[in-house]
Design an enzyme around this catalytic site. Structure first.
Site, PDB file in Angstrom:
ATOM      1  N   LYS A 125       4.250   0.890   1.431  1.00 60.58           N
ATOM      2  CA  LYS A 125       5.539   0.476   0.961  1.00 60.58           C
ATOM      3  C   LYS A 125       6.473   0.051   2.448  1.00 60.58           C
ATOM      4  CE  LYS A 125       8.349   0.477  -2.543  1.00 60.58           C
ATOM      5  NZ  LYS A 125       7.860   0.206  -4.123  1.00 60.58           N
ATOM      6  N   ASP A 165      10.702  -5.254  -4.294  1.00 65.15           N
ATOM      7  CA  ASP A 165      11.014  -4.186  -4.944  1.00 65.15           C
ATOM      8  C   ASP A 165      12.691  -4.132  -5.084  1.00 65.15           C
ATOM      9  OD1 ASP A 165      10.020  -1.003  -5.467  1.00 65.15           O
ATOM     10  OD2 ASP A 165      11.898  -0.869  -4.353  1.00 65.15           O
TER      11      ASP A 165
HETATM   12  O1  2IT Z   1       6.945  -0.124  -6.993  1.00 66.04           O
HETATM   13  C1  2IT Z   1       5.962  -1.035  -7.103  1.00 66.04           C
HETATM   14  O2  2IT Z   1       4.910  -0.929  -7.463  1.00 66.04           O
HETATM   15  C2  2IT Z   1       6.711  -2.447  -6.819  1.00 66.04           C
HETATM   16  N1  2IT Z   1       7.532  -2.640  -6.190  1.00 66.04           N
HETATM   17  C3  2IT Z   1       5.402  -3.431  -6.722  1.00 66.04           C
HETATM   18  C4  2IT Z   1       4.526  -3.711  -5.461  1.00 66.04           C
HETATM   19  C5  2IT Z   1       3.536  -4.760  -5.634  1.00 66.04           C
HETATM   20  O3  2IT Z   1       2.834  -4.818  -4.561  1.00 66.04           O
HETATM   21  O4  2IT Z   1       3.737  -5.731  -6.383  1.00 66.04           O
END
Ligand code: 2IT
Length: 445
Positions: A125, A165
């Protein structure tokens, strides 16, 4: 033998000042501790200690110029938590609340979520404390360019694949990907959530909201019920809330609330017409971070400074941000006869709220199961990029549906209790944990 209190005391010591991370670890470890204690391989491999430690947490300076010529400084992050199952994968969040601890908890959650999708993705993340609120398009472009100038060093199509996100949508992904391509000189699709014309996947924008409704559909069918006819409270008004409102309507249910930092809208007729959906997207794109204009436009009621959980509904879907639904909210929902709370934001409910719901034997689905549709379709976008082709919307949607069903099946497998109640928290945590833990054992240290 591990004892929860002792283990958590050590986690708290090591991660002081990161309450969200400690909360997320507590939720997972309290679910899986018996599984670990029953498995000598996990104990010998020190899986519990190793799985709560990020592979690396990177932070970097992001300098950019605002429209008045002032130079500004933000902090950027990428936490690469665990790549036992595949490249690090997870979104980027641009929001004023972002801290190192927020990033770490989200990357930790992502690791188990991604494991649940059945696709080969590790957990990561990233993001920044940059707030897009009130920023012009040019400012966002300059910020994204500067952010990617640092981030590009750490990512790659087979190493770490970021996405959107909160605060990062199609526009930001475009600016970020543009800068990546400018620097790296390649078209390998290192980000997901791309535009359709340059490597994106159909159904990716809708995927998180659609996925959570597919999950709810499976859950209700298992309970001998149906989603059609249900009244639903949703919080938030961004991409996730939008997809949830669209799919709920298609399945014959009605979303009666959306919310923002300014309060919530009660739309008794339902957020259920293409005009209302299009307006949600417009509101989000305006960067004002308010929902009141929706109420004015469609003649709905607006409750300033309040949360939607006071409205009597059958199902509640927190779709905004972590810890947005607390114990008092849970009690209100329980008192009003809610049938299920489906956490669609990451860790949208406090542990106290989730425990109160489970104690009341009300179905509670954790975000890592319910919202996995978003990252699942990101995984499908990676597959399409690797094959240099595009799948149809039907193809992507049917894969999404079957992934959400398989996640539900896994939750039942590990979460069904003696009286038939399904503890989705336990089910999701154990199922995700076993996949990651087994891979870690097999890969050595
Ligand atoms: O929290 C999540 O799963 C997302 N923001 C999507 C992450 C993604 O790599 O599509």
């Amino acid at each position: 033998m591990y004892r929860l209190d002792d283990f958590m005391a050590e986690v708290e010591r090591k991660n002081a000042g990161e309450p969200e991370f400690i909360q997320a670890v507590y939720e997972v470890v309290s679910s899986v501790i018996d599984t670990v204690n029953e498995n000598p391989l996990y104990i010998r491999n020190r899986i519990l200690e190793r799985i709560v430690e990020p592979d690396r947490a990177i932070s970097f300076k992001v300098e950019w110029e605002d429209d008045s010529g002032n130079i500004r400084v933000n902090r950027g992050y990428r936490v690469q938590f665990n790549n036992a199952l595949g490249p690090y994968k997870g979104g980027l969040r641009f929001h004023s609340s972002v801290t190192a601890g927020t990033m770490k908890f989200l990357a930790f959650e992502q690791t188990f979520k991604n494991a649940l999708t059945t696709l080969p993705m590790g957990g990561g993340k990233g993001g920044s404390d940059f707030s897009p609120k009130g920023r012009s398009d040019a400012e966002i472009l300059r910020f994204c360019r500067s952010f990617m100038t640092e981030l590009y060093k750490y990512i790659g199509p087979d190493t770490d694949v970021p996405a959107g996100d909160i605060g990062v949508g199609a526009r930001e992904i475009g600016y970020l990907y543009g800068q990546y391509k400018r620097i790296a000189g390649e078209n390998t699709g290192v980000l997901t959530g791309k535009g359709l014309g340059w490597g994106g996947s159909l159904v990716r924008p809708e995927a998180t909201g659609y996925g959570t409704m597919y999950f709810a559909e499976n859950m209700l069918h298992d309970a001998g019920d149906d989603i059609a006819g249900k009244r639903i409270a949703v919080s938030g008004f961004g991409n996730v809330a939008w997809g949830a409102a669209v799919k709920a309507s298609q399945l014959g249910a009605k979303v009666v609330t959306i919310s923002g930092p300014d309060g919530y809208v009660y739309d008794k007729d339902g957020v259920s017409t293409p005009e209302k959906w299009a307006y949600m997207l417009q509101l989000r794109a305006s960067n004002n971070d308010v929902v009141k204009p929706y109420a004015e436009r469609f003649g709905a009621e607006f409750f300033p400074g309040r949360k939607p959980w006071e409205v009597p509904v059958d199902l509640a879907f927190p779709c905004a941000i972590q810890n947005e639904l607390g114990l008092e909210d849970a009690r209100m929902l329980i008192g009003n006869g809610v049938k299920a709370v489906v956490e669609t934001s990451n860790m949208g409910c406090t542990n106290e709220a989730s425990e109160a719901l489970r104690k009341a034997r009300i179905a509670f689905v954790p975000g890592k199961a319910a919202n996995a549709g978003g990252v699942a379709v990101s995984g499908l976008e990676m597959s399409q990029n690797a094959m240099h082709l595009h799948w149809t919307a039907e193809e992507v949607d049917s894969r999404l549906r079957s992934i959400m069903k398989s996640i539900h099946d896994e939750c039942i497998r590990y979460g069904r209790e003696g009286d038939g109640y399904i503890d989705y928290v336990k089910g999701a945590n154990i199922a995700g944990f076993i996949k990651v833990a087994d891979a870690m054992c097999q890969l050595g240290y």
